[in-house]
Enzyme design. Sequence first.
Site, PDB file in Angstrom:
ATOM      1  N   LYS A  53       0.988  -1.488  -0.037  1.00  0.00           N
ATOM      2  CA  LYS A  53      -0.039  -0.371  -0.035  1.00  0.00           C
ATOM      3  C   LYS A  53       0.977   1.044  -0.115  1.00  0.00           C
ATOM      4  CE  LYS A  53      -3.688  -2.316   1.832  1.00  0.00           C
ATOM      5  NZ  LYS A  53      -4.650  -2.343   3.566  1.00  0.00           N
ATOM      6  N   GLN A  97      -4.996  -1.062   9.728  1.00  0.00           N
ATOM      7  CA  GLN A  97      -4.771  -2.807   8.933  1.00  0.00           C
ATOM      8  C   GLN A  97      -5.274  -3.756   9.620  1.00  0.00           C
ATOM      9  OE1 GLN A  97      -4.256  -3.497   5.650  1.00  0.00           O
ATOM     10  NE2 GLN A  97      -4.325  -5.301   5.804  1.00  0.00           N
ATOM     11  N   ASP A 120     -10.831   3.163   4.364  1.00  0.00           N
ATOM     12  CA  ASP A 120     -11.516   1.633   3.698  1.00  0.00           C
ATOM     13  C   ASP A 120     -13.141   1.502   3.277  1.00  0.00           C
ATOM     14  OD1 ASP A 120      -9.935  -0.701   4.148  1.00  0.00           O
ATOM     15  OD2 ASP A 120      -9.468   0.126   6.282  1.00  0.00           O
TER      16      ASP A 120
HETATM   17  N1  GUN Z   1      -7.623  -6.490   5.379  1.00  0.00           N
HETATM   18  C1  GUN Z   1      -7.425  -7.580   5.129  1.00  0.00           C
HETATM   19  N2  GUN Z   1      -7.937  -6.052   3.656  1.00  0.00           N
HETATM   20  C2  GUN Z   1      -8.061  -5.567   4.485  1.00  0.00           C
HETATM   21  C3  GUN Z   1      -8.672  -4.234   4.084  1.00  0.00           C
HETATM   22  O1  GUN Z   1      -9.102  -3.578   2.968  1.00  0.00           O
HETATM   23  N3  GUN Z   1      -8.167  -2.923   5.088  1.00  0.00           N
HETATM   24  C4  GUN Z   1      -7.599  -3.094   6.327  1.00  0.00           C
HETATM   25  N4  GUN Z   1      -7.926  -2.033   6.440  1.00  0.00           N
HETATM   26  N5  GUN Z   1      -7.510  -4.160   6.524  1.00  0.00           N
HETATM   27  C5  GUN Z   1      -8.113  -5.049   5.863  1.00  0.00           C
END
Ligand code: GUN
Length: 290
Positions: A53, A97, A120
Site C-alpha cells: 500500500k 490494517q 477503507d
Molecule cells: N485486512 C485485509 N483487508 C483489509 C482492508 O481492506 N482494509 C484493512 N484495514 N485491513 C484489511
Amino acid sequence: MPAELIDGVAVAKLVRAEVARDTQALVERGVTPGLTVVLVGEDPASAVYVRAKEKACIEAGMNGKTIRLPATTPQDELLALIDRLNADTTVHGILVQMPVPKHIDPQAVILRIAPTKDVDGFHPVNVGRVWIGEKSGFAPCTPAGVMVLLEKAGVEVSGKNVVVLGRSNIVGKPMVSLLVAASATVTVCHSKTRDLPSVVRGADILIAAIGRPEFVTADMVKPGAVVIDVGINRVDDATNAKGYRLCGDVHFAGVSAVASKITPVPGGVGPMTIAMLLKNTVRAATQGLD
Ligand code: GUN
C-alpha cells in the site's frame, strides 16, 4: 472453450494511472493526497499488504506513510494516535490494517476514524451512505474493485442474478450494497444456506468471498457464468519452494472450463483493492476543495 481471464493487474494499472493524473492535478493546487496506514503487530501477511500500500501511494505521487506499532500497544494509545491523524490536515486517508491484536476491539478502532478519512469504507456512516446511494460515502476497496473489474470486462450487471458467497463486513455485505445499486438481483450465501450448490448454480455472476480454499467446484457453476474469486488462501504444497501456494475460493482449473470469464488468483481482485484505496484517498483529499 476455456473461460476468458479477467486481468486484474492490467485493470489496476489503468486505475492507478488515472489516480496518478488526479494526484498531479491536486499537487498543482497545493494539496498532496496523504494516506497513513497503521499496522499493529507483526503479522507477516499484513506486513506484506501494508508495504504494498505504501509503495503504491508513493508511485502515484502521494504521501504514503506507515506507522508500525508493537503488538502490545494498548487500545487507548491506538485510539489517541487515530485522534491525532484525524486532526492532521496533511493526512486525508487513515487505514488501520486488520486484523488487530486480540486485546483491541476492531469496532472501536473503526468508529474512531473520521468518516471523511475512512478510505477503507468501514465506518458505519460510510456503510450507510453507500447503502442509500449517497455519493459522498466511501465504498470498501475490494468490492469497489470487483465492480470496476466487471465493468472493464464488459460484464453487464443490471438485471443479472448475482450470487455473493460470504457475508463479511469487508467484502460480502458491501458487495451486496454495490450490486443492488447497479440493479442486480442479489442472493447472499453463507454457512447456513440450505443446498448451497444449487443456489450458486443459479448465478449468472458469482462472487466468491468465503475464505475457503477451492470451495467452488465446476459442478456448482452454471455454464457461461462469470466468476469473480475474492479469496486468497495459503495451502500447503511440498512441491513449491516456499512450502505453500496461493489459491482462491474457486477451484480454478475445473471452473475455468465451465465459466465464460474468470479472475485468477493471484492477479485478479487483489491488485484492484490497492488501486481503489488510492482512488478513495484522492477523493478524500478532494473533499472541501471547490
Ligand atoms: N485486512 C485485509 N483487508 C483489509 C482492508 O481492506 N482494509 C484493512 N484495514 N485491513 C484489511
